[in-house]
Each structure stands twice: as structure tokens, then as C-alpha cells.
Write an enzyme that holds these catalytic residues in place. Structure first.
Site, PDB file in Angstrom:
ATOM      1  N   PHE A 140       0.838  -1.090  -0.180  1.00  0.00           N
ATOM      2  CA  PHE A 140       0.249   0.125   0.242  1.00  0.00           C
ATOM      3  C   PHE A 140       1.185   0.751  -0.201  1.00  0.00           C
ATOM      4  CE2 PHE A 140      -1.971   3.828   1.491  1.00  0.00           C
ATOM      5  CZ  PHE A 140      -3.178   3.473   0.901  1.00  0.00           C
ATOM      6  N   ASP A 225       9.302   2.779   1.429  1.00  0.00           N
ATOM      7  CA  ASP A 225       8.101   3.689   1.940  1.00  0.00           C
ATOM      8  C   ASP A 225       7.928   3.536   3.596  1.00  0.00           C
ATOM      9  OD1 ASP A 225       6.197   4.707   2.908  1.00  0.00           O
ATOM     10  OD2 ASP A 225       4.649   4.076   1.072  1.00  0.00           O
ATOM     11  N   LYS A 254       2.974  10.972   7.344  1.00  0.00           N
ATOM     12  CA  LYS A 254       2.107  11.499   8.340  1.00  0.00           C
ATOM     13  C   LYS A 254       3.015  11.108  10.101  1.00  0.00           C
ATOM     14  CE  LYS A 254      -0.489   7.213   6.859  1.00  0.00           C
ATOM     15  NZ  LYS A 254      -0.741   6.050   5.883  1.00  0.00           N
TER      16      LYS A 254
HETATM   17  C1  LIG Z   1      -0.451   5.990   4.663  1.00  0.00           C
HETATM   18  C2  LIG Z   1       0.658   5.745   3.324  1.00  0.00           C
HETATM   19  C3  LIG Z   1       0.613   6.309   2.236  1.00  0.00           C
HETATM   20  C4  LIG Z   1      -0.258   7.173   1.393  1.00  0.00           C
HETATM   21  O1  LIG Z   1      -0.156   8.482   2.288  1.00  0.00           O
HETATM   22  P1  LIG Z   1      -1.501   9.500   2.469  1.00  0.00           P
HETATM   23  O2  LIG Z   1      -0.843  10.792   2.622  1.00  0.00           O
HETATM   24  O3  LIG Z   1      -2.611   8.716   2.937  1.00  0.00           O
HETATM   25  O4  LIG Z   1      -0.974   9.637   0.639  1.00  0.00           O
HETATM   26  C5  LIG Z   1       1.736   5.271   1.280  1.00  0.00           C
HETATM   27  N1  LIG Z   1       2.190   4.832   2.274  1.00  0.00           N
HETATM   28  C6  LIG Z   1       2.478   4.093   3.630  1.00  0.00           C
HETATM   29  C7  LIG Z   1       2.807   2.360   3.428  1.00  0.00           C
HETATM   30  C8  LIG Z   1       1.193   4.596   3.812  1.00  0.00           C
HETATM   31  O5  LIG Z   1       1.497   3.328   5.473  1.00  0.00           O
END
Ligand SMILES: *Cc1c(COP(=O)(O)O)cnc(C)c1O
Length: 400
Positions: A140, A225, A254
Site C-alpha cells: 500500500f 516507504d 504522516k
Molecule cells: C498512508 C501511506 C501512504 C499514503 O499516504 P497518504 O498521506 O494517505 O497519501 C503511502 N505509503 C504508506 C506505507 C502508507 O502507510
């Protein structure tokens, strides 16, 4: 207006692209939130790790207020006096040479993919438009069309094609599969050190180390990521640190703002981020002084309050307590630091009903996929709060 009125309004006027718990929150502080009917809940999700520093942290709030009163936005057409300081502080904290600021996680991921492709063409020498990026099943990384182009979750893609080409999928946690998928046109391998949305999937020990070696040997950029796993969540600054692996590119978001504001960034070497020339890429709000001031405070709180160490200590304690719950519904408890997934057996009837029961008990969390409950409280949590939570979790997992 009460809970039911707010829900009715939202259902009428807001697109139904989420299925939230029916709790309407109006106030938060630290690990606690209150709903419009005055009920108090322990937040055991932390906005998917955006609230590592807890709700409404006073130091971050003050930074936000001060900067909002001075200068919230310049655009990158002009410079501002906050972005350079954030860039230095972030690079000094993480050991990277450069950063590129964006707003949402998905934008940081898109930026990393663009950097990797351009690096492939201008540095590695891949023929035009031939760059391949290898990604993992179950990933994701966001919701843009290019990012869902390499999603393996049918619902994330259904109805949204045509998709962006240039992505190859390998199974998560399988370094041999990665090696087999690498071609001379491979520019990057993109991976979450722990798959959060995928169900808190922890890869086998040594996986990231092997991935690092393979990427080195084949001159492929390793993109981690860490939008969910980074900034202390797993008990290290980055989850990659658990295997002493330094990715070529890291995406963060985040918790970079402590939940006040969307702030994300890409971290990399000068060789990689140096591929961007003026005009190549940008964002109206990316790197704005309000975001930069908030992020600076959010990072300071992380270090000054030893939240990374606390995540490690409390995470171990929470995991131990969860593993001792003798419930017939539990298949497995896994995770690292304060990112924990409780996978339920198929016979448990899905994770949603347990999340709803926990809500009744005053603890908010959310299912991921159908059968995993994710526990990710703010990193400011203390042992006695965990004891409070465990009492409720145990009671709910003992339901028939
Ligand atoms: C939440 C998340 C995203 C996307 O972030 P948004 O601010 O919702 O666009 C990408 N990669 C990972 C691993 C995430 O947990």
C-alpha cells in the site's frame, strides 16, 4: 446535533469512500479523544501513525500558531525562512544528503518514483521510456493512478484503469523473486519494511539486508516507504534500521507533522535528488513555511521526549501482553514496536465486530483487510495506559 445527526449529514453530502466507525470525535489530547456525546476513548490507531506524538501536542501546536500568525505560505516561487532549517534538521537526523518536501504520502511516493526513473535515464543509462520499477504484492503506497497501477488489491484498481506501465510485481519477503525480476532496465525496488495496510506483515529476518545487497549488485535503487513505519513507530527511527539497512530513497509523511497538517518528504543522496532541475517537479504547498515549522517541532518532540525509545519499550510490553491472551479467535500477533497486528482466525467472523466492540469499551482501532486488527497507539503511551487497554482488549477477544 448528536452523533446520529452528524452521521446522517456526512452520509448525505460526503462521498462514501470510507467506512468509518460510527464515532464522531470533537476533541483530542495526548492518547485520548472525546466524541460529541462526551464519551472518552483511547486512540489505538493514531490516524494510521500520523499521531505518533499524540493528539494536539502543545509544542507542535505552538509552532503552528506562531508560524500561522507570521507567514503560512509563500509557494516555492519565493524562499522562506523555515524550509532550509527543516531540510538541515531532517538530513542531520536521518543521515541523508538532501530532502524534497511534499504534502501527502502519495505525493512523496510519486516523487520517489519520478526521481528513480530520471536517475535511471540520466545516471544509470537506461534507454528512454524503458525504466522498470519492481514492487511488492500486498503493497500500500497511496491512491494515485500510478500508485494503484502496481497495487495487487483488486478493489484499489477496479474501475480506475487504464494504468501506468513500467511496474513489475514480486512476492513480499522473497529476495530470490526480486533477484529473478531484475533486468538491465530495472531502476528501483520499492518496498515497505513492514506492510502496514497489507495487514502488518513483517518480512522474514534478513530480507532487507539481502534486498540491499541485490540492489547494490545490480545498481538498482532501494526505495523504502517509511510513511507508516518511519519516525519511531517500530521502535527505531526507521524500520529499516532494524536490519542496519540504509535505503537509497526513503519516503516519510504522516507523523512528520504530528497530525497537524499534511507534510511529507523524500530523503535521498545528492546523486538521486540532484536529478531534479528547476521546473521538473513541484507542489504549490510543498515546503511551505507553516508545514516546515510544524515538521521541525514534530521532529524535535520525537527526539526530546524519547518517543522512539518509548515505542520500543512499550511495544515490547504490549506485544507480550497481547500474546498472553488466550483467545480462540487469535491466529497470530505480530509487528514491531508499536505497530502490531492481531490476525484473527477465519472462524472469528471478521475483525470489524471486534473493533466495534472495542469502541463500546472505550478503545478506538480499525481493522485492516477483513481479519486483522491493527494496534498503533501514539508513541507517548505509558505502561499503565497499556494495562488499561489490555483489560478491554482481552475482554473483547474473549467474546464468543
Ligand atoms: C498512508 C501511506 C501512504 C499514503 O499516504 P497518504 O498521506 O494517505 O497519501 C503511502 N505509503 C504508506 C506505507 C502508507 O502507510
Amino acid at each position: 446535533m448528536n452523533t446520529r445527526d452528524y452521521i446522517a449529514l456526512e452520509d448525505q453530502y460526503n462521498a462514501h469512500n470510507y467506512k468509518p466507525l460510527d464515532v464522531v470525535l470533537e476533541r483530542g489530547e495526548g492518547i485520548w479523544v472525546w466524541d460529541v456525546d462526551g464519551n472518552r476513548y483511547l486512540d489505538f490507531l493514531s490516524a494510521y501513525s500520523a499521531l505518533n506524538q499524540g493528539h494536539k501536542h502543545p509544542r507542535i501546536l505552538q509552532a503552528l500558531l506562531d508560524q500561522a500568525a507570521r507567514l503560512p505560505l509563500t509557494s516555492r516561487a519565493f524562499r522562506n525562512d523555515q524550509l532550509p532549517l527543516l531540510a538541515r534538521e531532517l538530513c542531520e537526523l536521518t543521515g541523508y544528503e538532501m530532502m524534497l518536501p511534499m504534502n501527502t504520502g502519495a505525493e512523496a511516493v510519486e516523487t520517489a518514483l519520478k526521481a528513480a526513473r530520471k536517475w535511471g535515464y540520466t545516471v544509470k543509462g537506461v534507454p528512454d521510456n524503458q525504466a522498470e520499477i519492481i514492487t511488492c504484492a500486498g503493497n500500500f503506497q497511496g491512491r494515485t493512478i500510478s500508485i494503484i497501477s502496481f497495487s495487487t488489491e483488486p478493489q484499489y484498481r477496479a474501475g480506475f484503469g487504464p494504468f501506468t506501465p513500467g511496474f513489475v510485481t514480486v512476492p513480499y519477503g522473497d529476495a530470490d523473486a526480486l533477484e529473478a525480476a531484475i533486468t538491465p532496465n530495472t531502476v528501483a525496488f520499492s518496498v515497505e519494511p513492514i506492510q502496514g495496510e497489507g495487514g502488518v506483515i513483517v518480512p522474514p529476518a534478513g530480507y532487507l539486508r539481502r534486498v540491499r545487497d541485490l540492489c547494490d549488485r545490480h545498481r538498482v535503487l532501494l526505495i523504502a516507504d517509511e510513511i507508516q513505519t518511519g519516525l519511531g513507530r517500530t521502535g527505531r527511527l526507521f524500520a529499516s534500521d532494524w536490519e542496519d539497512v540504509k535505503p537509497d530513497i526513503i519516503t516519510i509523511g504522516k507523523a512528520l507533522s504530528g497530525g497537524f497538517y499534511p507534510v511529507s518528504a523524500v530523503l535521498a543522496s545528492r546523486e538521486v535528488l540532484g536529478v531534479f532541475r528547476p521546473g521538473d517537479h513541484g507542489s504549490t504547498f510543498g515546503g511551505n513555511p507553516l508545514a516546515a515549522a510544524v515538521a521541525r517541532a514534530a521532529l524535535q518532540v520525537l527526539t526530546d521526549e524519547h518517543l522512539i525509545e518509548n515505542a520500543c519499550i512499550q511495544g515490547e510490553y504490549l506485544m507480550g501482553r497481547l500474546r498472553r491472551i488466550e483467545s480462540d479467535h487469535v491466529q497470530e500477533v505480530r509487528g514491531r514496536g508499536l505497530l502490531i497486528g492481531v490476525e484473527l482466525k477465519a472462524s472469528a467472523g471478521g475483525a470489524r465486530r471486534f473493533c466495534e466492540a472495542l469502541q463500546q469499551e472505550g478503545l478506538l482501532c480499525k481493522e485492516t483487510h477483513d481479519n486483522v486488527i491493527r494496534f498503533a497507539p501514539p508513541l507517548v503511551i505509558r505502561r499503565e495506559d497499556i494495562d488499561w487497554a489490555i483489560e478491554r482488549i482481552e475482554k473483547v477477544l474473549m467474546m464468543p
